[in-house]
Motif scaffolding. Structure first.
Motif, PDB file in Angstrom:
ATOM      1  N   MET A  18     -10.916 -32.976   6.069  1.00  0.00           N
ATOM      2  CA  MET A  18     -11.976 -32.415   6.915  1.00  0.00           C
ATOM      3  C   MET A  18     -11.436 -31.287   7.804  1.00  0.00           C
ATOM      4  O   MET A  18     -12.005 -30.193   7.911  1.00  0.00           O
ATOM      5  CB  MET A  18     -12.554 -33.557   7.776  1.00  0.00           C
ATOM      6  N   ILE A  19     -10.287 -31.571   8.460  1.00  0.00           N
ATOM      7  CA  ILE A  19      -9.671 -30.553   9.332  1.00  0.00           C
ATOM      8  C   ILE A  19      -9.166 -29.393   8.489  1.00  0.00           C
ATOM      9  O   ILE A  19      -9.305 -28.234   8.856  1.00  0.00           O
ATOM     10  CB  ILE A  19      -8.526 -31.192  10.141  1.00  0.00           C
ATOM     11  N   LEU A  20      -8.589 -29.735   7.336  1.00  0.00           N
ATOM     12  CA  LEU A  20      -8.067 -28.685   6.460  1.00  0.00           C
ATOM     13  C   LEU A  20      -9.168 -27.775   5.956  1.00  0.00           C
ATOM     14  O   LEU A  20      -9.006 -26.555   5.859  1.00  0.00           O
ATOM     15  CB  LEU A  20      -7.317 -29.330   5.291  1.00  0.00           C
ATOM     16  N   SER A  21     -10.307 -28.368   5.633  1.00  0.00           N
ATOM     17  CA  SER A  21     -11.418 -27.562   5.140  1.00  0.00           C
ATOM     18  C   SER A  21     -11.955 -26.616   6.210  1.00  0.00           C
ATOM     19  O   SER A  21     -12.566 -25.591   5.906  1.00  0.00           O
ATOM     20  CB  SER A  21     -12.543 -28.477   4.641  1.00  0.00           C
ATOM     21  N   LEU A  33      -9.879 -25.413   8.826  1.00  0.00           N
ATOM     22  CA  LEU A  33      -8.814 -24.472   9.181  1.00  0.00           C
ATOM     23  C   LEU A  33      -8.640 -23.366   8.147  1.00  0.00           C
ATOM     24  O   LEU A  33      -8.315 -22.236   8.487  1.00  0.00           O
ATOM     25  CB  LEU A  33      -7.495 -25.236   9.349  1.00  0.00           C
ATOM     26  N   VAL A  34      -8.850 -23.680   6.886  1.00  0.00           N
ATOM     27  CA  VAL A  34      -8.649 -22.668   5.838  1.00  0.00           C
ATOM     28  C   VAL A  34      -9.616 -21.500   5.990  1.00  0.00           C
ATOM     29  O   VAL A  34      -9.206 -20.332   5.978  1.00  0.00           O
ATOM     30  CB  VAL A  34      -8.754 -23.309   4.452  1.00  0.00           C
ATOM     31  N   PRO A  35     -10.902 -21.730   6.148  1.00  0.00           N
ATOM     32  CA  PRO A  35     -11.798 -20.567   6.356  1.00  0.00           C
ATOM     33  C   PRO A  35     -11.488 -19.789   7.630  1.00  0.00           C
ATOM     34  O   PRO A  35     -11.588 -18.556   7.658  1.00  0.00           O
ATOM     35  CB  PRO A  35     -13.188 -21.213   6.434  1.00  0.00           C
ATOM     36  N   ILE A  36     -11.134 -20.549   8.691  1.00  0.00           N
ATOM     37  CA  ILE A  36     -10.782 -19.864   9.942  1.00  0.00           C
ATOM     38  C   ILE A  36      -9.568 -18.980   9.736  1.00  0.00           C
ATOM     39  O   ILE A  36      -9.504 -17.829  10.220  1.00  0.00           O
ATOM     40  CB  ILE A  36     -10.545 -20.887  11.069  1.00  0.00           C
ATOM     41  N   ALA A  37      -8.543 -19.471   9.016  1.00  0.00           N
ATOM     42  CA  ALA A  37      -7.340 -18.685   8.757  1.00  0.00           C
ATOM     43  C   ALA A  37      -7.662 -17.454   7.924  1.00  0.00           C
ATOM     44  O   ALA A  37      -7.130 -16.359   8.157  1.00  0.00           O
ATOM     45  CB  ALA A  37      -6.301 -19.559   8.060  1.00  0.00           C
ATOM     46  N   LEU A  38      -8.569 -17.657   6.927  1.00  0.00           N
ATOM     47  CA  LEU A  38      -8.955 -16.508   6.109  1.00  0.00           C
ATOM     48  C   LEU A  38      -9.679 -15.446   6.929  1.00  0.00           C
ATOM     49  O   LEU A  38      -9.449 -14.244   6.777  1.00  0.00           O
ATOM     50  CB  LEU A  38      -9.848 -16.971   4.951  1.00  0.00           C
ATOM     51  N   VAL A  39     -10.563 -15.911   7.796  1.00  0.00           N
ATOM     52  CA  VAL A  39     -11.296 -14.954   8.642  1.00  0.00           C
ATOM     53  C   VAL A  39     -10.346 -14.220   9.578  1.00  0.00           C
ATOM     54  O   VAL A  39     -10.444 -12.994   9.756  1.00  0.00           O
ATOM     55  CB  VAL A  39     -12.402 -15.689   9.435  1.00  0.00           C
ATOM     56  N   LEU A  40      -9.427 -14.959  10.181  1.00  0.00           N
ATOM     57  CA  LEU A  40      -8.454 -14.326  11.075  1.00  0.00           C
ATOM     58  C   LEU A  40      -7.565 -13.342  10.313  1.00  0.00           C
ATOM     59  O   LEU A  40      -7.238 -12.255  10.809  1.00  0.00           O
ATOM     60  CB  LEU A  40      -7.597 -15.401  11.767  1.00  0.00           C
ATOM     61  N   GLY A  41      -7.164 -13.733   9.104  1.00  0.00           N
ATOM     62  CA  GLY A  41      -6.339 -12.840   8.297  1.00  0.00           C
ATOM     63  C   GLY A  41      -7.054 -11.547   7.957  1.00  0.00           C
ATOM     64  O   GLY A  41      -6.499 -10.452   8.023  1.00  0.00           O
ATOM     65  N   LEU A  42      -8.328 -11.679   7.529  1.00  0.00           N
ATOM     66  CA  LEU A  42      -9.114 -10.481   7.218  1.00  0.00           C
ATOM     67  C   LEU A  42      -9.319  -9.608   8.452  1.00  0.00           C
ATOM     68  O   LEU A  42      -9.318  -8.382   8.374  1.00  0.00           O
ATOM     69  CB  LEU A  42     -10.473 -10.898   6.632  1.00  0.00           C
ATOM     70  N   LEU A  43      -9.510 -10.272   9.606  1.00  0.00           N
ATOM     71  CA  LEU A  43      -9.701  -9.521  10.833  1.00  0.00           C
ATOM     72  C   LEU A  43      -8.445  -8.743  11.198  1.00  0.00           C
ATOM     73  O   LEU A  43      -8.522  -7.574  11.599  1.00  0.00           O
ATOM     74  CB  LEU A  43     -10.096 -10.479  11.960  1.00  0.00           C
ATOM     75  N   VAL A  44      -7.301  -9.367  11.053  1.00  0.00           N
ATOM     76  CA  VAL A  44      -6.038  -8.684  11.355  1.00  0.00           C
ATOM     77  C   VAL A  44      -5.815  -7.524  10.396  1.00  0.00           C
ATOM     78  O   VAL A  44      -5.385  -6.444  10.788  1.00  0.00           O
ATOM     79  CB  VAL A  44      -4.865  -9.687  11.297  1.00  0.00           C
ATOM     80  N   MET A  45      -6.115  -7.733   9.129  1.00  0.00           N
ATOM     81  CA  MET A  45      -5.951  -6.673   8.144  1.00  0.00           C
ATOM     82  C   MET A  45      -6.958  -5.541   8.353  1.00  0.00           C
ATOM     83  O   MET A  45      -6.718  -4.402   7.925  1.00  0.00           O
ATOM     84  CB  MET A  45      -6.106  -7.241   6.729  1.00  0.00           C
ATOM     85  N   SER A  46      -8.077  -5.838   8.985  1.00  0.00           N
ATOM     86  CA  SER A  46      -9.118  -4.825   9.177  1.00  0.00           C
ATOM     87  C   SER A  46      -8.861  -3.945  10.396  1.00  0.00           C
ATOM     88  O   SER A  46      -9.425  -2.862  10.493  1.00  0.00           O
ATOM     89  CB  SER A  46     -10.486  -5.511   9.323  1.00  0.00           C
ATOM     90  N   ILE A  47      -8.047  -4.400  11.307  1.00  0.00           N
ATOM     91  CA  ILE A  47      -7.842  -3.663  12.556  1.00  0.00           C
ATOM     92  C   ILE A  47      -6.766  -2.592  12.364  1.00  0.00           C
ATOM     93  O   ILE A  47      -5.676  -2.859  11.855  1.00  0.00           O
ATOM     94  CB  ILE A  47      -7.447  -4.620  13.701  1.00  0.00           C
ATOM     95  N   ARG A  48      -7.102  -1.390  12.744  1.00  0.00           N
ATOM     96  CA  ARG A  48      -6.147  -0.279  12.767  1.00  0.00           C
ATOM     97  C   ARG A  48      -6.198   0.366  14.151  1.00  0.00           C
ATOM     98  O   ARG A  48      -7.292   0.592  14.697  1.00  0.00           O
ATOM     99  CB  ARG A  48      -6.485   0.771  11.710  1.00  0.00           C
ATOM    100  N   ILE A  49      -5.042   0.646  14.686  1.00  0.00           N
ATOM    101  CA  ILE A  49      -4.949   1.317  15.995  1.00  0.00           C
ATOM    102  C   ILE A  49      -4.218   2.639  15.783  1.00  0.00           C
ATOM    103  O   ILE A  49      -3.047   2.666  15.379  1.00  0.00           O
ATOM    104  CB  ILE A  49      -4.205   0.453  17.027  1.00  0.00           C
ATOM    105  N   LEU A  50      -4.918   3.737  16.038  1.00  0.00           N
ATOM    106  CA  LEU A  50      -4.355   5.074  15.857  1.00  0.00           C
ATOM    107  C   LEU A  50      -4.024   5.694  17.211  1.00  0.00           C
ATOM    108  O   LEU A  50      -4.870   5.675  18.114  1.00  0.00           O
ATOM    109  CB  LEU A  50      -5.339   5.976  15.109  1.00  0.00           C
ATOM    110  N   PRO A  51      -2.826   6.228  17.360  1.00  0.00           N
ATOM    111  CA  PRO A  51      -2.475   6.924  18.621  1.00  0.00           C
ATOM    112  C   PRO A  51      -3.239   8.238  18.756  1.00  0.00           C
ATOM    113  O   PRO A  51      -3.935   8.682  17.835  1.00  0.00           O
ATOM    114  CB  PRO A  51      -0.969   7.161  18.495  1.00  0.00           C
ATOM    115  N   GLU A  52      -3.088   8.876  19.900  1.00  0.00           N
ATOM    116  CA  GLU A  52      -3.846  10.082  20.206  1.00  0.00           C
ATOM    117  C   GLU A  52      -3.576  11.220  19.228  1.00  0.00           C
ATOM    118  O   GLU A  52      -4.449  12.042  18.947  1.00  0.00           O
ATOM    119  CB  GLU A  52      -3.517  10.545  21.629  1.00  0.00           C
TER     120      GLU A  52
END
Length: 256
Positions: free
Chosen positions: A1-4, A6-25
């Protein structure tokens, strides 16, 4: 139950991290949506959907490009090796990514060919003495040709013009001959000015015999102060005629 959970949450967090780009000035991001150009974004935080969107970073700062040494044959058939430095920057990130595969390499190759082409139209003396003009000519040509790539060429500077030993010796002989020519011209101009002044002085003395006599006596006084024991100096006939005239007048008065 907990694993089911945590896995989607980890996937969402992973996609969010991969989606973020920070460009300097000083950077911009060229974003493509399913392979098609979408927009130029930045600076700051940018969200990119992985697998659907792609982003290519472009640096907007001035780039210093060292142009490798090029063998150039001048218009007077002298072979020299010339290298230069090029300063340029990207002003249109969209064109810099879409219109050319590698704008840095393309600009470098274009700078090399333009350097050979422009310098080959000039003599060696112009390469050595008119670098500012050559720099401006190369910069103008590169700026026009790279405009379609979204690149602005700010400046071009020729760093070195390397000659072989024989040409260096020939230039040294030429410089020495030029110095001798200038020395002879200066000496001749001095002689001309001296002759003109002497001519003017002779004209003044010819109209005033007393000035000539005073000059003669001054010269005799200067010669007397020297260490020479014997001095041979020409005696002016005008003074001799004056003396002869005074003696003749004295004899006439005595006989009277």
């Amino acid at each position: 139950m907990i694993l089911s959970i945590l896995v989607p949450i980890a996937l969402v967090l992973g996609l969010l991290v991969m989606s973020i780009r920070i460009l300097p000035e000083y950077e911009r991001g060229v974003v493509f949506f399913l392979g098609r150009f979408q927009a130029v974004k930045g600076p700051g935080l940018i969200i990119v959907i992985p697998g659907i969107q792609q982003i290519v970073r472009v640096d907007l700062r001035v780039i210093t490009l060292d142009v490798p040494s090029q063998d150039v044959i001048s218009q007077d058939n002298v072979t020299v090796r010339v290298n230069a430095v090029l300063y340029f920057r990207v002003v249109d990130p969209e064109k810099a990514i879409i219109q050319v595969e590698d704008y840095y390499n393309a600009t470098s190759q274009l700078a090399q060919t333009t350097l050979r082409s422009v310098l080959g139209k000039h003599d060696l003396d112009e390469m050595l003495s008119e670098r500012d003009k050559l720099n401006n000519d190369i910069q103008a040509i590169l700026d026009v040709q790279t405009d379609a790539w979204g690149i602005k060429v700010a400046n071009v500077e020729i760093k070195h013009v390397d000659l072989n030993e024989s040409m260096i010796r020939a230039i040294a002989r030429q410089a020495e001959a030029e110095r001798e020519r200038r020395a002879k011209i200066i000496h001749a101009e001095g002689e001309l000015q001296a002759a003109q002044k002497l001519t003017e002085a002779a004209g003044i003395m010819s109209t005033n015999p007393q000035a000539l006599q005073l000059r003669y006596l001054q010269t005799m006084a200067d010669m007397a102060t020297t260490s020479q024991s014997t001095v041979i100096f020409p005696f002016p006939m005008d003074l001799l005629k004056g003396l002869m005239g005074s003696k003749a007048d004295g004899a006439t008065k005595g006989s009277a």
